[in-house]
Design an enzyme around this catalytic site. Sequence first.
Site, PDB file in Angstrom:
ATOM      1  CB  SER A  38      -0.218 -17.377   4.726  1.00 51.69           C
ATOM      2  OG  SER A  38       0.173 -18.540   4.383  1.00 51.69           O
ATOM      3  CB  THR A  49      -0.917  -0.042   1.332  1.00 48.77           C
ATOM      4  OG1 THR A  49      -1.569  -1.208   1.104  1.00 48.77           O
ATOM      5  CG2 THR A  49      -1.792   1.352   1.539  1.00 48.77           C
TER       6      THR A  49
END
Lengths: 389, 389
Positions: free
Chosen positions: A389, A182
């Site tokens: 993950s 982001t």
Amino acid sequence: MSITRPRGFRAVGLPAGIKSTGAADLAVILNDGPRDTAAAVFTSNRVQAAPVLWSRQAIADGRARTVVLNSGGANACTGPEGFADSHRTAEHLAEQLEVSAQDVLVCSTGLIGERLPMEPLLAGITTAVTQLDAGPQADESASRAIMTTDSVPKTSEATTPSGVVVGGIAKGAGMLAPQLATMLVVLTTDADVDAATADAALRAATSTTFDRVDSDACMSTNDTVILLASGASGVTPSLEELTEAVRAVSADLARQLVADAEGASHDVHVVVSSASTEQSALAVAREIARSNLVKAAIFGNDPNWGRIVAAAGCVPEAVAPFSVDDLSVTVNGIQVCRGGGAHRDRSEVDMTPRETLIEVDLGAGDATGDIWTNDLTHDYVEENSAYSS
Amino acid sequence: MSITRPRGFRAVGLPAGIKSTGAADLAVILNDGPRDTAAAVFTSNRVQAAPVLWSRQAIADGRARTVVLNSGGANACTGPEGFADSHRTAEHLAEQLEVSAQDVLVCSTGLIGERLPMEPLLAGITTAVTQLDAGPQADESASRAIMTTDSVPKTSEATTPSGVVVGGIAKGAGMLAPQLATMLVVLTTDADVDAATADAALRAATSTTFDRVDSDACMSTNDTVILLASGASGVTPSLEELTEAVRAVSADLARQLVADAEGASHDVHVVVSSASTEQSALAVAREIARSNLVKAAIFGNDPNWGRIVAAAGCVPEAVAPFSVDDLSVTVNGIQVCRGGGAHRDRSEVDMTPRETLIEVDLGAGDATGDIWTNDLTHDYVEENSAYSS
């Protein structure tokens, strides 16, 4: 230096234990005033992370004293519990600083869909407020604490003719992987301005800088750009003067984001000129910047003008009126397409520099618009296909 | 069998020397009648190849006797000279068959921006008309002659309850590389129908088949789907009956295009349900299917629902009204996201099959829409970055 170069700011970054690697993952930036003017722009994705929902309402009054940012978790798609976590983060920092929680902005970046580890985060905040400081080390630690897949911290500063200073830090490995990378930007200034001026300057600056970086057309749930103004210089610049400095810092940071884009081997500047309107030019530039075929060709050092023309042709006529027969394409200075057909031989084009300049002339007016993007590489696929993950 | 299974058709494919490799590169398909009904749909790219410009005006009267297709060159962005080449191609075939040039459709596929080698092409046509035949060998040779990066020829056929037959051949390695792998499709039928019926059946069939294949959002300059009807069965089926058979053949061919997509390791079926309208469902499905982050994750066998949700969130509310809190995502049968947040663990999802099924429930109505795409792989980058000349 960057965010504490303007007078009236302190900052710090440290490892709070949010990231399992032990790397720095928490930053606090404090505006000591006298003013607490603030403005912000957020992602337009309809899926908005909890910290974005929190900060949107906190900034509504045009005031903020502090920003807390964490890497190691986006706190997005985490429901009411995730929002409560952002709220609790703001309240905890507010208590430590003896301000209102409504004056605390929150930013997070990292994986979507997982709750933040609140105990280490709150403990980290308690420690952070005791270490707030101004100077190169404070700026450095804060800019490093917000990094995810970034390879280098991004900082910038500018001074206006009347002596107002603007500083900034940014994170984001391009927009190439917004889920993990982001774009978060905090800008600071010691200008003595009100909220309306700060908001106008920020929106004008972002519209021609951060809004024109489009590495892979994927919009994050957490993107945030914040401007804090302390008023500590005692100088009130004109809107134009402030906008120019905020734009300069934003442009510098945006360029650093493109240069550090995950897996990219070329920074690609698409400039569309002779359009009927700026919006037409931007629509064509964005379509070219988003074409996987164009981006893969650039990775292969191929100035493939046919793919560029085909991408331009996908923009509806109502959005960008132009005639294909008037279209020309110049890549790194060589006009490979003229009047919609082949012109100079593409073997003349040197594609080895990191920066690739694609100039498209629509022959339909006098407006111009540009977009920065990156090429599509094996490393992009690799970094974004590894199990997250 | 395929295009000559319906009564009234002959075909042939052969190497004319357009490709430097010596592979087959020219096909001719002839409708022997008694009817010469024809319909076609073309690319909506504003940059239209010369054969598309030619065929558009030739089909305007709803009639055509023959189609000539070449691989080895797209004849796109070639200006008035390129159009003259398509015209000359049609005239030459018309002379050989003693029909009007206006009854000849032309399709080309290959590199953009280069003229076709007209001498071998015209000589090839002269030879081709002497070899026109019906049967498995004719179908096979025609389907192979239009291949570019395809690894296998694509053929299909269907028979309606009233005994009308529809056959088809297609080329295109997905839509993954339209510059080199434009989608060309020729469908034939012995139905005794007029142009309006053929057009209606073709448009209804393509709208739910070829129009829903979106491998990389890149639209070719040459895409063409043609339906020829000979009337040789003497049977006039209802529009519904004909549409169903044309749709079945189109769906089969579209699925074969996805399965043969360049460099793909997964065929991805995105199904969006509980939308307010079919258009809303399709807009969300298309946004997900075009997300490089989603596509790279699937290549990595990662059922990354956060990226799927973030892509859905990029669709404007006016286009697809839904609430993020009502959104659920099911990947290969495992509901990994429910109510906008994490649900079953994504480690439960088996991503090893070639086909990946992504089901998104918007909770906003009862309409459904689906898009087929492929994953984003190293091989895609490799095949599309190699210097193309």
